[in-house]
Write a protein that holds these residues in place. Structure first.
Motif, mmCIF file in Angstrom:
data_model
loop_
_atom_site.group_PDB
_atom_site.id
_atom_site.type_symbol
_atom_site.label_atom_id
_atom_site.label_comp_id
_atom_site.label_asym_id
_atom_site.label_seq_id
_atom_site.Cartn_x
_atom_site.Cartn_y
_atom_site.Cartn_z
ATOM 1 N N VAL A 9 1.529 -1.221 -0.104
ATOM 2 C CA VAL A 9 -0.257 0.036 -0.112
ATOM 3 C C VAL A 9 0.806 1.209 0.180
ATOM 4 O O VAL A 9 1.297 1.508 0.714
ATOM 5 N N ASN A 11 2.596 4.685 0.967
ATOM 6 C CA ASN A 11 1.954 6.390 1.641
ATOM 7 C C ASN A 11 2.508 7.071 0.699
ATOM 8 O O ASN A 11 2.409 8.291 1.638
ATOM 9 N N GLN A 12 2.389 7.436 -0.325
ATOM 10 C CA GLN A 12 2.537 8.731 -0.977
ATOM 11 C C GLN A 12 1.339 9.296 -1.198
ATOM 12 O O GLN A 12 1.297 8.989 -3.075
ATOM 13 N N HIS A 13 0.525 9.968 -0.658
ATOM 14 C CA HIS A 13 -0.444 10.203 -1.251
ATOM 15 C C HIS A 13 -0.928 11.507 -1.981
ATOM 16 O O HIS A 13 -1.603 11.435 -2.490
ATOM 17 N N GLY A 14 0.225 12.426 -1.579
ATOM 18 C CA GLY A 14 0.237 13.497 -2.680
ATOM 19 C C GLY A 14 0.472 12.225 -4.273
ATOM 20 O O GLY A 14 0.024 13.253 -5.053
ATOM 21 N N TRP A 16 -1.226 10.495 -5.400
ATOM 22 C CA TRP A 16 -2.440 9.639 -6.179
ATOM 23 C C TRP A 16 -3.198 10.155 -6.868
ATOM 24 O O TRP A 16 -4.118 9.958 -7.769
ATOM 25 N N LYS A 279 1.006 17.306 5.624
ATOM 26 C CA LYS A 279 -0.536 16.144 5.175
ATOM 27 C C LYS A 279 -1.794 17.913 4.700
ATOM 28 O O LYS A 279 -1.957 17.694 3.831
ATOM 29 N N GLY A 282 -0.390 19.680 1.318
ATOM 30 C CA GLY A 282 -1.117 18.420 -0.100
ATOM 31 C C GLY A 282 -2.458 18.444 0.263
ATOM 32 O O GLY A 282 -3.192 18.535 -0.998
ATOM 33 N N VAL A 283 -3.235 18.958 1.419
ATOM 34 C CA VAL A 283 -4.356 18.663 0.915
ATOM 35 C C VAL A 283 -5.349 20.170 0.583
ATOM 36 O O VAL A 283 -5.838 20.748 0.003
#
Length: 312
Positions: A9, A11-14, A16, A279, A282-283
């Protein structure tokens, strides 16, 4: 840090949005181009709509699962102990196999897609090399992976062309395999959508570095602001491209104007003590990323120019 990572999975949410948005924009261009193809020039069955849908799904799976394989493979290459390497082997192999099979299926359905290997192989090689040498977050790696993601837009657009008789009948494994004519037939507005997405996502590389890894570095801050200013100027200049709808252009200009403003204002607020954890950074990027995606989709939806295609 690698020990805390789950190789299954990411973990690099940016990352996606860069994985998901280009296929979405590409889907709209694919459908728009297919709709513009004359009914007399449309293929049938696997050479027509059914094949187009299956090819698009295969390309999307190859891209998304390929990203999962790249993430797991990165852990495998960087792991400093046998336990972590062992955990990363299975996802790397499984994701890699699924992505490879999906890519092969897409090429069988529309052989002309092999042309894009000239674009993707060098970009992927750069990203893999930077990961192997322990610098996966370098500027070269970021630009390479970003460019690879955005190239999904014209790839998907050529899938719409691939379901037309001139391409499905004229480009096979024994004829015209590497013809550039399918790519040349793409409307210039497709490349404008590509350019908007590319400029924005590359800009985020500079901006995010000024907020995290290069925070307080005057050189990186200056480079980020110069890049964002140049990007805005380039986007404004796309008003001269024929058949780029004015509404899409206005949205794009607005997004890049805000991006230029935040490239200075947010690092300045951080320098004054305002907390900007990763975070939060990124948001706060999500609305801008959505905005440039909307502009690119609008360019597809409102496109009313010609479609010229000849394979011979």
């Amino acid at each position: 840090m690698a020990m805390r990572m789950n190789p299954w999975v990411p973990n690099q949410h940016g990352a996606w949005p860069m994985v998901a948005i280009p296929p979405l924009v590409g889907l709209f261009w694919c459908l728009k181009i297919w709709d513009a193809v004359s009914p007399a020039d449309r293929g049938e069955g696997m050479h027509g709509t059914a094949g187009m849908v299956l090819t698009f799904l295969a390309v999307t799976v190859a891209w998304v699962v390929g990203y999962l394989a790249f993430f797991a493979g990165g852990i495998l290459m960087r792991a400093r102990n046998a336990a972590m390497r062992g955990r990363a082997v299975a996802p790397t192999l499984l994701y890699g196999a699924v992505a490879g099979l999906a890519a092969v299926l897409a090429l069988i359905l529309q052989p002309h897609l092999l042309w894009w290997a000239f674009v993707f192989l060098p970009l992927i090689a750069i990203a893999v090399y930077e990961t192997w040498r322990g610098t996966p977050r370098s500027l070269a790696s970021g630009v390479a992976t970003t460019a690879a993601s955005v190239f999904i837009v014209p790839v998907a657009a050529t899938i719409g062309l691939g379901a037309s008789n001139p391409v499905s009948g004229g480009v096979t494994w024994t004829s015209n395999l590497f013809t550039p004519k399918v790519v040349e037939a793409l409307p210039s507005a497709v490349w404008v959508s590509f350019l908007w997405l590319l400029l924005y996502t590359v800009g985020t590389i500079f901006y995010v570095k000024t907020m995290i890894r290069k925070k307080g570095d005057p050189g990186w801050l200056a480079a980020s602001q110069v890049f964002h200013l140049a990007a805005l100027i380039i986007v404004v200049a796309t008003v001269g491209v024929r058949y780029v709808h004015w509404a899409a252009w206005i949205v794009a200009v607005a997004v890049f104007a805000v991006a230029l403003w935040r490239s200075r204002a947010v690092p300045a607020s951080a320098a004054k003590g305002t907390p900007w954890p990763p975070k939060k950074v990124g948001v706060r990027e999500m609305p801008l990323h959505a905005g440039v995606a909307v502009a690119a989709v609008m360019a597809a939806l409102f496109y009313d120019g010609p479609l010229i295609l000849f394979i011979g």
